[in-house]
Motif scaffolding. Structure first.
Motif, PDB file in Angstrom:
ATOM      1  N   HIS A 135       8.553   5.492   5.695  1.00 35.07           N
ATOM      2  CA  HIS A 135       7.961   6.828   5.696  1.00 35.07           C
ATOM      3  C   HIS A 135       8.992   7.754   5.070  1.00 35.07           C
ATOM      4  CE1 HIS A 135       7.049  10.769   7.327  1.00 35.07           C
ATOM      5  NE2 HIS A 135       5.827  10.341   7.614  1.00 35.07           N
ATOM      6  N   ARG A 142       7.315  -1.071   7.117  1.00 37.80           N
ATOM      7  CA  ARG A 142       6.704   0.242   6.878  1.00 37.80           C
ATOM      8  C   ARG A 142       7.817   1.240   6.609  1.00 37.80           C
ATOM      9  NH1 ARG A 142       1.352   0.544   8.624  1.00 37.80           N
ATOM     10  NH2 ARG A 142       0.713  -1.242   9.897  1.00 37.80           N
ATOM     11  N   HIS A 189       0.539  -1.018  -9.566  1.00 31.38           N
ATOM     12  CA  HIS A 189      -0.670  -0.311 -10.035  1.00 31.38           C
ATOM     13  C   HIS A 189      -0.832  -0.533 -11.518  1.00 31.38           C
ATOM     14  CE1 HIS A 189       1.138   3.567 -11.872  1.00 31.38           C
ATOM     15  NE2 HIS A 189       2.035   2.643 -11.845  1.00 31.38           N
ATOM     16  N   VAL A 213       0.884  -1.171   0.000  1.00 32.44           N
ATOM     17  CA  VAL A 213       0.000   0.000   0.000  1.00 32.44           C
ATOM     18  C   VAL A 213       0.917   1.214   0.000  1.00 32.44           C
ATOM     19  CG1 VAL A 213      -1.787   1.263   1.251  1.00 32.44           C
ATOM     20  CG2 VAL A 213      -1.734  -1.242   1.340  1.00 32.44           C
ATOM     21  N   VAL A 253       5.215  10.453   1.951  1.00 30.25           N
ATOM     22  CA  VAL A 253       4.675   9.237   1.364  1.00 30.25           C
ATOM     23  C   VAL A 253       4.904   8.098   2.352  1.00 30.25           C
ATOM     24  CG1 VAL A 253       6.803   8.724   0.081  1.00 30.25           C
ATOM     25  CG2 VAL A 253       4.686   7.739  -0.693  1.00 30.25           C
ATOM     26  N   GLU A 254       3.890   7.264   2.513  1.00 33.09           N
ATOM     27  CA  GLU A 254       4.032   6.110   3.399  1.00 33.09           C
ATOM     28  C   GLU A 254       3.849   4.839   2.602  1.00 33.09           C
ATOM     29  OE1 GLU A 254       1.756   6.145   6.956  1.00 33.09           O
ATOM     30  OE2 GLU A 254       2.786   7.908   7.736  1.00 33.09           O
ATOM     31  N   GLU A 298       0.827   5.279   0.038  1.00 34.77           N
ATOM     32  CA  GLU A 298      -0.063   6.434   0.231  1.00 34.77           C
ATOM     33  C   GLU A 298       0.732   7.722   0.214  1.00 34.77           C
ATOM     34  OE1 GLU A 298      -3.609   6.059   3.048  1.00 34.77           O
ATOM     35  OE2 GLU A 298      -2.131   4.681   3.916  1.00 34.77           O
ATOM     36  N   LYS A 299       0.211   8.698  -0.564  1.00 35.21           N
ATOM     37  CA  LYS A 299       0.844  10.025  -0.555  1.00 35.21           C
ATOM     38  C   LYS A 299      -0.060  10.965   0.218  1.00 35.21           C
ATOM     39  CE  LYS A 299       3.749  10.229  -4.604  1.00 35.21           C
ATOM     40  NZ  LYS A 299       4.033  10.869  -5.870  1.00 35.21           N
ATOM     41  N   PHE A 300       0.541  11.777   1.080  1.00 38.98           N
ATOM     42  CA  PHE A 300      -0.254  12.731   1.866  1.00 38.98           C
ATOM     43  C   PHE A 300       0.126  14.135   1.449  1.00 38.98           C
ATOM     44  CE2 PHE A 300       0.055   8.908   4.388  1.00 38.98           C
ATOM     45  CZ  PHE A 300      -1.256   8.724   4.794  1.00 38.98           C
TER      46      PHE A 300
END
Length: 356
Positions: free
Chosen positions: A292, A290, A356, A215, A224-225, A217-219
């Protein structure tokens, strides 16, 4: 590059080029522009023996080394004689080889090529196999190798269970092809030392041995995580060694922080990947990593595609296909006893999972 005067068999040209590279590498260890310049005379002599009038001739480096020596010194004309090996029926093995301890080491190595798309369906899966031998045997031994080959099992009336259907089988020149065509017997007089006896391919659908879910995820374009889950989908008794999971990250990512449930993660900015390394990964286990990252606040639009995650690993004492060496018979006229040793290894080939 190979140039031809007439329409040549393309696969022969490729096979010959690979063989030339193999011979040069055995002679000079590294095949670089520099090593060719430094060994120009030997290269010339080798090419002279490897090819004659446009036909491949002696392509076995062990035999070539008998009369083209590393020093590159020319043989005196009075003594120039071709070794008997080149003229006898078994051109890849010399006469009079002696060992105190007679042994054969057999390595069955399978590489798994895999491509999985982002929704988890397998687009490509194949096994490339090779059987490599290290031979320390005296005299002129005759070897017979028995595999759990499906066609052989059918000929001999044994059931299909535990047999393997080999495709695209390629043999070393020492194997008697007529015997194999008749009754699937792999019978040969081996070269001395290391060589690849055969290679094969299997088009079977393989359950991915190491399954990856990710997974990303960009915030608000500032960080980005990444969460990656890896699962060993092979039997519990087996262990994958030297596992490396390469996870691509945006090229402008910085200040990495990692948390792993096993192993260690490191960021390689020059390659824009995070490498998660796990020394030993038992079957049936599941692990998490994980990561970060900070992203510079300048908006970098999604111009970079997202490359797939790739995985490297090696699983000893295990084959995906279930291929087995059932026996290795060693017959030599002096009647000595010889020991065959077998190892099985499965490793990653081109093993990729799209994100993706």
């Amino acid at each position: 590059v190979a140039t031809t005067m007439k329409n040549a068999n393309a696969s022969l040209v490729y096979a010959f080029l690979y063989k030339v590279v193999e011979v040069f590498t055995e002679y000079f260890k590294e095949l670089e522009e520099e090593s060719i310049r430094d060994n120009f005379v030997i290269v010339y002599e080798l090419l002279d023996e490897l090819m004659d009038f446009g036909f491949p001739q002696t392509t076995d480096s062990k035999i070539l080394q008998e009369y083209i020596t590393q020093q590159g010194n020319k043989l005196e004309t009075g003594k120039s004689r071709v070794p008997s090996t080149v003229t006898n029926a078994v051109s890849w093995r010399s006469e009079g080889i002696k060992y105190k301890k007679n042994e054969v080491f057999i390595d069955v190595i399978e590489s798994v090529n895999l491509l999985v798309n982002a929704n988890g369906s397998v687009l490509l899966s194949e096994i490339m196999g090779s059987i490599k031998l290290k031979v320390f045997l005296s005299g002129m031994p005759e070897l017979r190798l028995g595999l759990n080959d499906r066609v052989l099992f059918e000929i001999t009336g044994r059931g299909k269970n535990k047999s393997v259907e080999l495709e695209d089988v390629k043999f070393h020149q020492c194997v008697r092809l007529s015997r194999f065509d008749n009754d699937r017997t792999i019978s040969f007089i081996p070269p001395d030392g290391d060589f690849e006896l055969m290679s094969y391919r299997l088009n079977t659908q393989v359950k991915p041995l190491i399954w990856i879910e990710s997974v990303i995820e960009k915030f608000s374009h500032s960080r980005v995580e990444i969460m990656v889950k890896a699962k060993g989908q092979f039997k519990k008794q087996s262990v994958a060694n030297g596992v490396e999971i390469a996870v691509p990250v945006p090229s402008d990512a910085d200040s990495p922080k990692f948390k792993t449930s096993i192993g260690s993660a490191k960021y390689l900015p020059e390659k824009s990947v995070v490498i998660w390394s796990i020394k030993s990964f038992p079957g049936g286990k599941e692990y998490l990593m994980r990561a970060h990252f900070g992203l510079p606040s300048v908006e970098n639009e999604e111009l970079e595609g997202r490359p797939p995650i790739s995985v490297r690993f090696e699983i000893p004492y295990f084959t995906v296909s279930g291929i087995q060496v059932r026996y290795m018979k060693i017959i030599e006229k002096s009647g000595y006893q010889a020991l065959p040793w077998v190892r099985y290894i499965t490793q990653s080939g081109d093993y990729q999972l799209r994100t993706h």
